[in-house]
Design a protein around this motif. Structure first.
Motif, short mmCIF file in Angstrom:
data_model
loop_
_atom_site.label_atom_id
_atom_site.label_comp_id
_atom_site.label_asym_id
_atom_site.label_seq_id
_atom_site.Cartn_x
_atom_site.Cartn_y
_atom_site.Cartn_z
N HIS A 8 0.59 -8.53 6.42
CA HIS A 8 1.06 -7.38 5.65
C HIS A 8 -0.03 -6.31 5.56
CE1 HIS A 8 3.33 -5.16 2.70
NE2 HIS A 8 2.28 -5.14 1.90
N LEU A 9 -1.27 -6.75 5.30
CA LEU A 9 -2.37 -5.78 5.19
C LEU A 9 -2.59 -5.06 6.52
CD1 LEU A 9 -4.92 -7.79 3.02
CD2 LEU A 9 -3.51 -5.85 2.29
N ALA A 10 -2.51 -5.83 7.62
CA ALA A 10 -2.67 -5.22 8.94
C ALA A 10 -1.61 -4.16 9.17
CB ALA A 10 -2.59 -6.31 10.02
N HIS A 11 -0.40 -4.46 8.73
CA HIS A 11 0.73 -3.56 8.87
C HIS A 11 0.51 -2.29 8.02
CE1 HIS A 11 4.91 -2.94 10.00
NE2 HIS A 11 5.17 -2.58 8.77
N CYS A 12 0.04 -2.50 6.81
CA CYS A 12 -0.25 -1.36 5.90
C CYS A 12 -1.24 -0.39 6.52
CB CYS A 12 -0.88 -1.85 4.60
SG CYS A 12 0.26 -2.69 3.51
N ALA A 18 -8.40 -0.14 -0.42
CA ALA A 18 -8.07 1.29 -0.42
C ALA A 18 -9.00 2.04 0.53
CB ALA A 18 -8.20 1.84 -1.84
N HIS A 19 -10.27 1.64 0.49
CA HIS A 19 -11.28 2.25 1.34
C HIS A 19 -10.99 1.97 2.82
CE1 HIS A 19 -15.27 4.00 1.70
NE2 HIS A 19 -15.59 3.05 2.56
N CYS A 20 -10.61 0.72 3.11
CA CYS A 20 -10.29 0.32 4.50
C CYS A 20 -9.15 1.16 5.06
CB CYS A 20 -9.81 -1.15 4.55
SG CYS A 20 -11.12 -2.33 4.31
N VAL A 21 -8.12 1.34 4.22
CA VAL A 21 -6.94 2.08 4.66
C VAL A 21 -7.31 3.53 4.96
CG1 VAL A 21 -4.78 3.05 3.77
CG2 VAL A 21 -5.18 0.58 3.67
N SER A 22 -8.11 4.11 4.07
CA SER A 22 -8.54 5.50 4.29
C SER A 22 -9.36 5.61 5.57
CB SER A 22 -9.37 6.01 3.11
OG SER A 22 -8.57 6.06 1.96
N GLU A 23 -10.21 4.62 5.79
CA GLU A 23 -11.05 4.63 6.98
C GLU A 23 -10.24 4.57 8.26
OE1 GLU A 23 -15.54 2.86 6.34
OE2 GLU A 23 -14.01 1.71 7.39
N ALA A 48 -0.39 3.52 -1.94
CA ALA A 48 0.60 2.90 -2.82
C ALA A 48 0.82 1.45 -2.38
CB ALA A 48 1.91 3.68 -2.76
N LYS A 49 0.82 1.23 -1.07
CA LYS A 49 0.98 -0.13 -0.54
C LYS A 49 -0.22 -1.01 -0.91
CE LYS A 49 4.76 0.21 2.02
NZ LYS A 49 5.47 -0.39 3.13
N VAL A 50 -1.40 -0.42 -0.88
CA VAL A 50 -2.60 -1.20 -1.24
C VAL A 50 -2.51 -1.66 -2.70
CG1 VAL A 50 -5.06 -0.95 -1.74
CG2 VAL A 50 -4.17 -0.29 0.48
N GLU A 93 0.16 -2.19 -4.42
CA GLU A 93 1.20 -3.23 -4.47
C GLU A 93 0.66 -4.55 -3.92
OE1 GLU A 93 5.74 -2.76 -2.88
OE2 GLU A 93 4.16 -2.88 -1.38
N ALA A 94 -0.04 -4.48 -2.80
CA ALA A 94 -0.61 -5.71 -2.21
C ALA A 94 -1.65 -6.32 -3.14
CB ALA A 94 -1.24 -5.40 -0.85
N SER A 95 -2.43 -5.48 -3.81
CA SER A 95 -3.47 -5.98 -4.72
C SER A 95 -2.85 -6.75 -5.88
CB SER A 95 -4.33 -4.83 -5.24
OG SER A 95 -5.02 -4.23 -4.16
N ALA A 96 -1.71 -6.27 -6.36
CA ALA A 96 -1.03 -6.98 -7.44
C ALA A 96 -0.56 -8.35 -6.95
CB ALA A 96 0.15 -6.16 -7.95
N ALA A 97 -0.09 -8.41 -5.71
CA ALA A 97 0.35 -9.70 -5.15
C ALA A 97 -0.84 -10.65 -4.98
CB ALA A 97 1.05 -9.48 -3.80
N ILE A 98 -1.98 -10.09 -4.56
CA ILE A 98 -3.20 -10.92 -4.41
C ILE A 98 -3.61 -11.48 -5.77
CG2 ILE A 98 -5.67 -10.85 -3.83
CD1 ILE A 98 -4.90 -8.60 -1.76
N ALA A 99 -3.54 -10.64 -6.80
CA ALA A 99 -3.91 -11.10 -8.15
C ALA A 99 -3.01 -12.25 -8.58
CB ALA A 99 -3.81 -9.94 -9.14
N ARG A 100 -1.71 -12.15 -8.27
CA ARG A 100 -0.81 -13.25 -8.64
C ARG A 100 -1.19 -14.53 -7.90
NH1 ARG A 100 3.12 -9.08 -8.72
NH2 ARG A 100 3.64 -9.44 -6.54
#
Lengths: 110, 110, 110, 110
Positions: free
Chosen positions: D77-81, A79-84, D95-97, D99-106
């Motif tokens: 995907h993260l780069a795109h976000c 989240a921090h990265c995205v804001s940055e 919001a994307k972060v 969502e991505a975090s939930a995918a990482i947890a899985r």
């Protein structure tokens, strides 16, 4: 014991950015202290010759707790990265994404 | 703190069998104390605002150490189960295999 | 395609023992064919530009299916090892336990 | 077989954004086809009664290949976000972060 550390000086992140988790520091520390308690509980189980399978169940619980801690930290970091990205530009943000991805790979594979 | 436990009484395994790891108890306890140190190290890192990615690297190391502890315990347990098959018969040994397999599944999935 | 293999000849295990899973071979093959279908499904998802997160969800499902297959195979193998201990003696059985433990470690760490 | 799919129509991502991995689609498909080959190889191993431990070694390899595929997809995907944050604003990116975090947890837990 960790609390005796002279951390008040607020050591900066080695990468020159204040870490993304500063606001939730207390929650993170509380979580880690609970995990420390789980590890000490494991020592008591082994020390009192508890049945192996029951020890293993507690190891799985501690491992999951460590993973949850890591996932929480990671979400805040992303989240921090995205804001940055909005303030420091895309290039720096992409470098952070690369770095975060390597950390995610270590978590997935450990 | 774990050492203050009155463990000398030799609490029996809840399943009525002495645990397979008794001989290597000291090694297991030493390992767990090292992991406890790693968790306390994590608290110091968070407390001094260490960069998130560096904290995550240490979490991965602690997770791997916990897994190694579990794998060591499990190997001893399986060796013990196999030896017991010779004295207690196949049926009881097969029940132990089922139980151990469930523990392995928890480890693989955690 | 796997079905075209001339497997009827019953290739022996390289370790000279018939594998512990022979009885449930059909169930294992069925499971693997389902996983093959999941991997082909992933190709269709990527090929049709499906949203990344939805692809990742299906990857997690396929990974879990592979793990379940491995855990089933392993449980049968351990049961087989224990039975063998009764006929082949403790020493050979302990060597099998060492070998199985290494396989478990690979699963836990992958 | 996946190639027979009428994917040329370019199905859009269900979330209304073109997926972040479009450029590397060929590389992803190639990787998945190799994993499909690994799964078919597993079927041949089981079909020819290969020793259980050797089958498990190949399962670990396939699992790691799936994880690598997922990690590659995730990094893109993260780069795109992050890039999107610059054009669509922080709220949507956050919001994307999540969502991505939930995918990482899985991924971490599977």
């Amino acid at each position: 014991m960790a609390n005796e550390q002279p951390a008040a000086k607020g050591t900066q992140s080695p990468h020159g950015a204040s870490p993304g988790y500063v606001n939730s520091k207390d929650a993170h520390l509380k979580r880690l202290r609970r995990i420390e308690g789980q590890i000490r509980g494991l020592q008591r189980l082994v020390d009192s010759d508890t049945y192996c399978i029951d020890v293993l169940t507690q190891v799985s619980a501690a491992t999951r707790a460590l993973e949850s801690f890591a996932l929480g930290l990671l979400e805040e970091h992303l989240a921090h990265c995205v804001s940055e990205a909005l303030t420091k530009g895309d290039e720096e943000a992409q470098a952070k994404v690369k770095e975060a991805s390597a950390a995610i790979a270590r978590l997935v594979r450990s």
